[in-house]
Write an enzyme that holds these catalytic residues in place. Sequence first.
Site, mmCIF file in Angstrom:
data_model
loop_
_atom_site.group_PDB
_atom_site.id
_atom_site.type_symbol
_atom_site.label_atom_id
_atom_site.label_comp_id
_atom_site.label_asym_id
_atom_site.label_seq_id
_atom_site.Cartn_x
_atom_site.Cartn_y
_atom_site.Cartn_z
ATOM 1 N N GLU A 1 -1.447 -0.343 8.167
ATOM 2 C CA GLU A 1 -2.425 -1.183 8.842
ATOM 3 C C GLU A 1 -1.750 -1.981 9.944
ATOM 4 O O GLU A 1 -0.521 -1.966 10.070
ATOM 5 C CB GLU A 1 -3.119 -2.113 7.836
ATOM 6 C CG GLU A 1 -2.175 -3.002 7.042
ATOM 7 C CD GLU A 1 -2.855 -3.611 5.805
ATOM 8 O OE1 GLU A 1 -3.639 -2.910 5.133
ATOM 9 O OE2 GLU A 1 -2.593 -4.773 5.508
ATOM 10 N N ARG B 1 -1.306 -4.711 -6.257
ATOM 11 C CA ARG B 1 -1.109 -6.160 -6.237
ATOM 12 C C ARG B 1 0.198 -6.506 -6.935
ATOM 13 O O ARG B 1 0.426 -6.121 -8.076
ATOM 14 C CB ARG B 1 -2.304 -6.820 -6.931
ATOM 15 C CG ARG B 1 -2.592 -8.208 -6.453
ATOM 16 C CD ARG B 1 -3.891 -8.734 -7.045
ATOM 17 N NE ARG B 1 -5.081 -8.171 -6.423
ATOM 18 C CZ ARG B 1 -6.106 -7.656 -7.103
ATOM 19 N NH1 ARG B 1 -6.100 -7.635 -8.419
ATOM 20 N NH2 ARG B 1 -7.142 -7.178 -6.464
ATOM 21 N N HIS C 1 3.166 -7.577 1.705
ATOM 22 C CA HIS C 1 2.529 -8.491 2.656
ATOM 23 C C HIS C 1 1.413 -9.286 2.005
ATOM 24 O O HIS C 1 0.894 -8.898 0.953
ATOM 25 C CB HIS C 1 1.963 -7.714 3.847
ATOM 26 C CG HIS C 1 0.875 -6.740 3.466
ATOM 27 N ND1 HIS C 1 1.146 -5.473 3.035
ATOM 28 C CD2 HIS C 1 -0.481 -6.857 3.443
ATOM 29 C CE1 HIS C 1 0.019 -4.841 2.771
ATOM 30 N NE2 HIS C 1 -0.991 -5.666 3.003
ATOM 31 N N HIS D 1 0.836 -1.205 0.000
ATOM 32 C CA HIS D 1 0.000 0.000 0.000
ATOM 33 C C HIS D 1 0.872 1.256 0.000
ATOM 34 O O HIS D 1 1.969 1.245 0.556
ATOM 35 C CB HIS D 1 -0.895 0.040 1.236
ATOM 36 C CG HIS D 1 -1.701 -1.194 1.445
ATOM 37 N ND1 HIS D 1 -2.669 -1.603 0.566
ATOM 38 C CD2 HIS D 1 -1.670 -2.131 2.421
ATOM 39 C CE1 HIS D 1 -3.215 -2.731 1.014
ATOM 40 N NE2 HIS D 1 -2.623 -3.079 2.136
HETATM 41 ZN ZN ZN Z 1 -3.028 -4.900 3.103
#
Ligand code: ZN
Length: 616
Positions: free
Chosen positions: A115, A192, A172, A97
Amino acid sequence: MSAYPIFLTPVCKERLWGGEALRRFGYSFAQPNIGEAWAVAALPDGDNLVENGDCRGMTLSQLWRERPELFGNPDEPEFPLLIKIIDAREDLSIQVHPNDEQAQRLEGRPYGKTECWYILDCAPDSRLVFGHNAAVSDEMERLIAAGDWTALLQQRKIQRGDFLFVPSGTVHAIGKGTILLEVQQSSDSTYRLYDYDRRDAQGNLRELHLEKCIDVTNVPHHEVSYQRRTIRHPSSTQEILTSNRLFQLSRWEVRGETQLDTRSPYALMTVVAGYGKLHHGEQAYELTAGKSVLIPHGCEGIVVEGELELFLTHPGKEPEAAESYRIGVDIGGTNLRAAVVDQAGQIVKRVAMKTFAEKGPDFVIRNLQQMIGSLMQEYPVTHIGLACPGPLDAKAGIILSPPNLPGWDRIDLKGKLAATFDIPVTLDNDANAAALGEALFGAGKGKRSVFYVTISTGIGGGFVYNGNIIQGAHFCAGEVGNMIIRPDGPAHPMLNQGSWETLASGTALNRQAQQIDQRKSLFQLEQEGNAQAKEAIEQFVANLATGIANLVHILDPDTIILGGGVMKSRHLFWEQLHRAVDERLYPQLRGKIDLQVAQLEDDAGIIGAAFLEPGA
Ligand code: ZN
């Protein structure tokens, strides 16, 4: 109208990799592939509805816009948080991200996505992808082009109760069989990197975003964590998982009646297990797994009652400007670690990455400058202390070709960092730094004279007197590994024949074990009744005791602290060691030597480094 607990209706999301496990949180759905329940969300494609009271029927984003007083009149343009419960029946794609700046530049969105995950449940031997092995972006591109995912990606084992902080820029992927709570910035910007070449029901591959992935990924990978702390209250346990600029998250186990810490500006409660009640004034509300509650600004005196496991999320908090912090850095041949340490010697945040020593000092120092720079942006820092492998000149701050940092020949590390950062920078060898850490905040706390010995692959040491490291005329004080214990002992390429290190280090123990059984440690063999191993351990204890007795006769310190990997097996020799030390001392000293086990373990060096004093 007074503020009241606002219950939110979660939004369930179908995902290719989703399953049915989210039903255990009370969510009902017909589809067999629900991957995410958005417990708290205010995004266009997922916006919670208010279930109760005057605001019933409004969405969370509408509340944010139209009722800012409920959130303490915030400055942010959009609701900043997103809380999900995730059920990964299959592996998620490998992704990364952007940060805020990149999300604004690449997507025109206000927030990037940092996150964090709390593992609620997972299959045995569960793994996830976390980080990569590339030292530079070119290498990452090359491995992606070659499809060499095994070489590129780092995997790690997880278990229930693990907590991972996933900053933007971290490669991740959640692995199959994992159920977790995710707290993140309110964003859906995901790039992605790889999707295991999977096809959807129509036979299509999902889109990849390789260029953006390479653009936003942190290279080298570094791991960030905030200190996890547990606070016990009379009828609950609160575990602070993270407190950072973006969000604060704590997990509560409630047994009975407890007042929750719902301080301003607002709090978000997510119940994951159990049953109970939430009391506010005269009102009582039922709490069950899956409930999501906004405790708005000014809604005071929230009490919960029952048997519950829940999470409380608060918006982020800047570190207290009035506090001052120090940075400790540990430069090892394998890993580079830095931590922000408070005045009480507690680590509040840490960052770690591979050293990539083979890339040379300039490469490593550049990474070091970035690590320290990012920590200094977040915390008010007064000192930087560096613990390095010796030999080195602590006063000049120069590293003198240590064996595990090849190519580092007379590197002016202190000078290079002092030129970048406008605060004092100090340097000492890793054993001295660990000695200082243990003396100030570990097993030697409150003692005037402390000798610390680390027994791992080698033997090192440090002497701390009145809170100062005794460095010696040539920065070699405390380098006890070369002390001769038995002149007829084993030879060593760099050290004296029969030195303490050749006789009582972890390497010495392994060498003896190899001669008996290559697959086992000496301690294992002794446990199995092997007579040769028993004798070897008796010899090891005798040699260790001889070295300790020598130290006592020279310095007679208040405390001798023993640390390092070998001490993990201390229960197998601790009593014998005490006896053997006593046998070697003057009668008036017997039974009086304070032998302690190191308390700070791997953190001693980094904490001690933070407290190295310039000119000490
Ligand atoms: Zn994620």
